[in-house]
Design a protein around this motif. Structure first.
Motif, mmCIF file in Angstrom:
data_model
loop_
_atom_site.group_PDB
_atom_site.id
_atom_site.type_symbol
_atom_site.label_atom_id
_atom_site.label_comp_id
_atom_site.label_asym_id
_atom_site.label_seq_id
_atom_site.Cartn_x
_atom_site.Cartn_y
_atom_site.Cartn_z
ATOM 1 N N THR A 169 -17.184 11.938 -7.948
ATOM 2 C CA THR A 169 -16.998 11.983 -6.501
ATOM 3 C C THR A 169 -16.839 13.422 -6.028
ATOM 4 O O THR A 169 -16.452 13.659 -4.895
ATOM 5 C CB THR A 169 -15.746 11.196 -6.084
ATOM 6 N N ARG A 202 -16.597 8.393 3.114
ATOM 7 C CA ARG A 202 -17.972 8.672 2.734
ATOM 8 C C ARG A 202 -18.894 7.920 3.687
ATOM 9 O O ARG A 202 -18.443 7.255 4.605
ATOM 10 C CB ARG A 202 -18.206 8.248 1.281
ATOM 11 N N ASP A 235 -20.653 5.271 3.298
ATOM 12 C CA ASP A 235 -20.617 3.812 3.286
ATOM 13 C C ASP A 235 -19.288 3.224 2.864
ATOM 14 O O ASP A 235 -19.108 2.021 2.912
ATOM 15 C CB ASP A 235 -21.696 3.281 2.335
ATOM 16 N N ASP A 236 -18.370 4.045 2.386
ATOM 17 C CA ASP A 236 -17.101 3.478 1.968
ATOM 18 C C ASP A 236 -15.964 4.472 2.131
ATOM 19 O O ASP A 236 -16.179 5.664 2.315
ATOM 20 C CB ASP A 236 -17.170 2.960 0.522
ATOM 21 N N THR A 273 -9.010 3.334 -4.905
ATOM 22 C CA THR A 273 -9.529 2.139 -4.258
ATOM 23 C C THR A 273 -10.768 2.497 -3.450
ATOM 24 O O THR A 273 -10.757 3.487 -2.724
ATOM 25 C CB THR A 273 -8.464 1.532 -3.323
ATOM 26 N N VAL A 274 -11.811 1.720 -3.619
ATOM 27 C CA VAL A 274 -13.043 1.919 -2.859
ATOM 28 C C VAL A 274 -13.251 0.706 -1.971
ATOM 29 O O VAL A 274 -13.354 -0.409 -2.468
ATOM 30 C CB VAL A 274 -14.255 2.078 -3.800
ATOM 31 N N VAL A 275 -13.274 0.882 -0.665
ATOM 32 C CA VAL A 275 -13.521 -0.235 0.250
ATOM 33 C C VAL A 275 -14.775 0.061 1.058
ATOM 34 O O VAL A 275 -14.793 0.992 1.858
ATOM 35 C CB VAL A 275 -12.341 -0.449 1.220
ATOM 36 N N PRO A 276 -15.852 -0.719 0.860
ATOM 37 C CA PRO A 276 -17.060 -0.511 1.669
ATOM 38 C C PRO A 276 -16.778 -0.875 3.122
ATOM 39 O O PRO A 276 -16.063 -1.839 3.392
ATOM 40 C CB PRO A 276 -18.059 -1.493 1.052
ATOM 41 N N GLY A 295 -18.572 -2.234 5.323
ATOM 42 C CA GLY A 295 -19.078 -3.537 5.735
ATOM 43 C C GLY A 295 -18.176 -4.686 5.343
ATOM 44 O O GLY A 295 -18.338 -5.797 5.817
ATOM 45 N N ARG A 296 -17.218 -4.428 4.454
ATOM 46 C CA ARG A 296 -16.347 -5.491 3.978
ATOM 47 C C ARG A 296 -15.043 -5.594 4.730
ATOM 48 O O ARG A 296 -14.243 -6.466 4.473
ATOM 49 C CB ARG A 296 -16.026 -5.270 2.498
ATOM 50 N N THR A 302 -9.593 -6.755 3.699
ATOM 51 C CA THR A 302 -10.882 -7.372 3.423
ATOM 52 C C THR A 302 -10.623 -8.848 3.167
ATOM 53 O O THR A 302 -9.500 -9.312 3.286
ATOM 54 C CB THR A 302 -11.559 -6.755 2.187
ATOM 55 N N GLN A 353 -15.693 -7.169 -2.648
ATOM 56 C CA GLN A 353 -14.998 -6.727 -1.436
ATOM 57 C C GLN A 353 -14.458 -5.312 -1.577
ATOM 58 O O GLN A 353 -14.466 -4.545 -0.636
ATOM 59 C CB GLN A 353 -13.839 -7.671 -1.133
ATOM 60 N N SER A 354 -13.902 -5.010 -2.714
ATOM 61 C CA SER A 354 -13.426 -3.654 -2.935
ATOM 62 C C SER A 354 -13.352 -3.409 -4.440
ATOM 63 O O SER A 354 -13.291 -4.342 -5.228
ATOM 64 C CB SER A 354 -12.059 -3.432 -2.290
ATOM 65 N N VAL A 355 -13.384 -2.147 -4.811
ATOM 66 C CA VAL A 355 -13.351 -1.763 -6.217
ATOM 67 C C VAL A 355 -12.138 -0.868 -6.431
ATOM 68 O O VAL A 355 -11.858 -0.009 -5.593
ATOM 69 C CB VAL A 355 -14.618 -0.983 -6.610
ATOM 70 N N ARG A 356 -11.408 -1.099 -7.511
ATOM 71 C CA ARG A 356 -10.247 -0.259 -7.784
ATOM 72 C C ARG A 356 -10.292 0.248 -9.206
ATOM 73 O O ARG A 356 -10.735 -0.458 -10.114
ATOM 74 C CB ARG A 356 -8.955 -1.054 -7.570
#
Lengths: 168, 459
Positions: A14, A87, A89-90, A103-106, A108-109, A133, B394-397
């Motif tokens: 990243t 970013r 998209d997320d 934690t990655v949250v798009p 769109g979600r 989400t 939904q999300s990735v951790r």
């Protein structure tokens, strides 16, 4: 302080994007809470034995004092570890020193973006951003944002969320 | 009674204010329903009577029999009236976009279920209901904590309503929806009774209560010197065992999976017939479970996670038992463009050094990511594969504790829409970081190509 160096590095994959820190006010607030919680027991432990005529027991005051010093340092470390990055998209949120979490949250979600601010947080000019989400396990919140920044993020995330929205 | 005109969409436009069922419209439940409703106050009375047996006897001896009968009759009449009134106020209405249910005598409750968010529709017919020719319709919708049900409807009415709801949810033209009828189904797989019986015999849960029971009998017998006491101790164990073995067999008997344009259909049960429909594209997560004793035979159990509550009676089961090849073939229908065999073959086990974090069980853990699936494996004796389509993430951790950091290991968690999490543990830290970045990307692209909610309307 090896841990601090690790926490300060951007995670691999990243690099190149900017990680934004949270407000210093958060650290001040948390340290204030820590001090105001530990001062009464420390004072009590120091003064009471003197009044009762057993001064050796005053050493017990060292326990809350040590806890306070350690907590002061740990809060600083923990505060430095909090950061987030928008970013295309997320949204990325990173936190934790011993137990690190990314934690990655798009966009769109996102079902709901919330900005909350308690009385103490308002006093320090802070706000907390919370993302929801469809999965309850998604634990994505950023404490210690400036209210204007929190609102900007909320509006931007909502807008992006609508643009990139997807069904379940 | 339920003979009021079934209001199709044709009657809807213009007339109906948003979000309400107008007076005189909507359908009612089957007229037999009040008897079920009346059952609740009767059961309450019975419970109170059982708790106060002593007082009751003193009271009855002082009161004349005539008065007793009269008060009982009065109570029955009240219960009947309650049942009748609560049946009268319960109505439901199907509109273009929603199923509206209004119920509650004292506390009014009105539920509006969005049809394009329906995750599954179950038709359940308990034994008694089967004899009376009625059925229960359960719907699961994203966001509602408990499944909404319509109980009871006439059997034909339940079937037609299910077909209509699914047709509307699929996006069939509103005028055609009420008459769309049952979509044709193609049977994909039927579990044969012998395999089912063997699979239950080889399952740990079947024996879980027998072994301690067998150990307990001699102990109780020897200590109390009383065989009857020993058998009494055994009784609850036998009951629990019965439920886990014969009860499961009766529920899972005749398990049939069929495919129709409405989605997957699951029919099962010997005495109580249950029917479930899972519309396409609703599956959030698939679990392949292999208990230890099944593995030599190559059997797996397949479970699905669908958004909304998990259906209580079937534990999200897709297949109670099947060979690995059959399960893979069936999953190919559930998750299109997915090659299960390739996904399982691509699994990379946890690195060697992970044994310092998890000595014996390390070999159970593994992870793979294919273009369409996130795969996590866990368990050494009872092996579980969790498969999450990228489009459902939904999300990735990424998490890493102190010991894992020393060993350069990390865990990747993938949260999906059925309120669950698939976790790939003990990954190499560098690989895990790359994997999180790649996963975010993949789920974004996966969503783009995902099918629409109204699956017959096209993208």
């Amino acid at each position: 302080m090896h841990m601090d160096e690790v926490a300060a590095q951007p995670p691999p994959g990243t690099s190149g994007d900017t990680w934004r820190p949270v407000m210093p006010g958060l650290l001040t607030m948390r340290r204030l809470v820590l001090v105001s919680c530990l001062t009464p027991p420390a004072l009590l432990a120091a003064v009471l034995p003197l009044l009762l005529g057993a001064p050796a027991w005053s050493l017990l005051a060292l326990v809350p004092l040590t806890a306070g010093v350690w907590g002061w340092w740990a809060l600083g470390r923990n505060w430095r570890s909090w950061c987030y990055q928008e970013r295309d998209d997320d949204l990325l949120i990173r936190r934790g020193v011993l137990w690190q979490q990314l934690t990655v949250v798009p966009y769109g979600r996102m079902q709901l973006v919330e900005v909350t601010s308690g009385p103490l947080e308002r006093r320090f000019g802070l706000a907390r951003l919370q993302l929801h989400t469809a999965a309850a396990a998604t634990d994505a919140s950023v404490p210690g944002l400036a209210p204007a920044e929190a609102e900007r993020l909320r509006d931007r995330l909502t807008e992006l969320g609508e643009a990139r929205s997807a069904g379940l | 009674m339920s003979g009021e005109p079934a209001l199709g969409a044709a009657a809807v436009p213009g007339g109906i204010p948003e979000r309400e069922i107008p007076a005189g419209q909507g359908r009612r439940l089957h007229p037999l329903t009040p008897w079920r409703r009346a059952w609740a106050p009767l059961a309450g009375l019975f419970a109170v009577m059982v708790q106060n047996v002593e007082e009751l006897r003193r009271w009855t001896s002082s009161v004349a029999l005539g008065w007793l009968l009269l008060s009982l009759a009065l109570f029955l009449a009240c219960a009947g009236l309650y049942g009748f009134l609560s049946w009268r106020v319960t109505r439901f209405l199907v509109t273009d976009t929603e199923l509206r249910i209004r119920t509650g005598l004292l506390f009014r409750r009105s539920a509006h279920l969005r049809l394009d968010r329906i995750q599954s529709i179950d038709v359940s017919r308990p034994l008694l209901a089967r004899l009376l020719g009625v059925a229960k319709l359960r719907m699961e919708v994203v966001g509602s904590r408990s499944a909404d049900e319509l109980a009871f409807l006439g059997e034909n009415e339940a079937r037609d309503l299910r077909a209509e709801l699914l047709a509307r949810a699929a996006g069939i033209a509103p005028e055609a929806a009420p008459n769309a009828g049952e979509a044709p189904a193609l049977a994909l797989h039927e579990v044969d009774p012998k395999t089912l019986a063997w699979s239950l015999v080889l399952r740990g849960r079947t024996w879980a209560f027998l072994v301690p029971g067998a150990a307990l009998i001699p102990v109780v017998w020897l200590t109390t010197n009383n065989l009857v006491a020993a058998l009494l101790v055994l009784l609850p164990l036998i009951a629990a065992n019965w439920r886990a073995s014969v009860g499961s067999y009766l529920t899972l008997y005749g398990w049939t999976v069929s495919e129709s344009p409405d989605g997957l259909r699951l029919d099962h049960g010997l005495l109580q017939r249950d029917h479930a429909t899972v519309p396409p594209g609703r599956v959030q997560c698939v679990r392949l479970v292999e208990p230890l004793l099944w593995r030599p035979r190559g059997w797996v159990r397949v479970e699905l996670d669908v958004a909304g509550t998990r259906s209580g009676n079937r534990e999200g089961l897709l297949l109670p038992v099947a060979s690995r090849a059959e399960a893979a073939a069936l999953l190919g229908r559930v998750l299109p463009d997915v090659d299960i065999a390739a996904a399982l073959a691509a699994i990379r086990p946890a690195p060697e050094r992970a044994r310092w974090a998890m000595p014996v069980w390390r070999t159970g853990y593994g992870h793979a990511a294919t273009p369409t699936l996130f795969v996590a494996r866990r368990g050494r004796l009872r092996r579980v594969h969790e498969l999450v389509p990228h489009a459902k993430v939904q999300s990735v951790r990424l998490t890493q504790g102190p010991r894992a950091r020393l060993l350069r290991l990390a865990d990747v968690h993938v949260d999906h829409g059925a309120d669950g999490t698939a976790t790939a543990r003990l990954l190499d830290a560098g690989y895990a970081a790359d994997e999180v970045a790649a996963q975010a990307n993949r789920s974004r692209l996966g969503r783009r190509s995902a099918a629409p909610d109204r699956w017959l309307t096209g993208p």
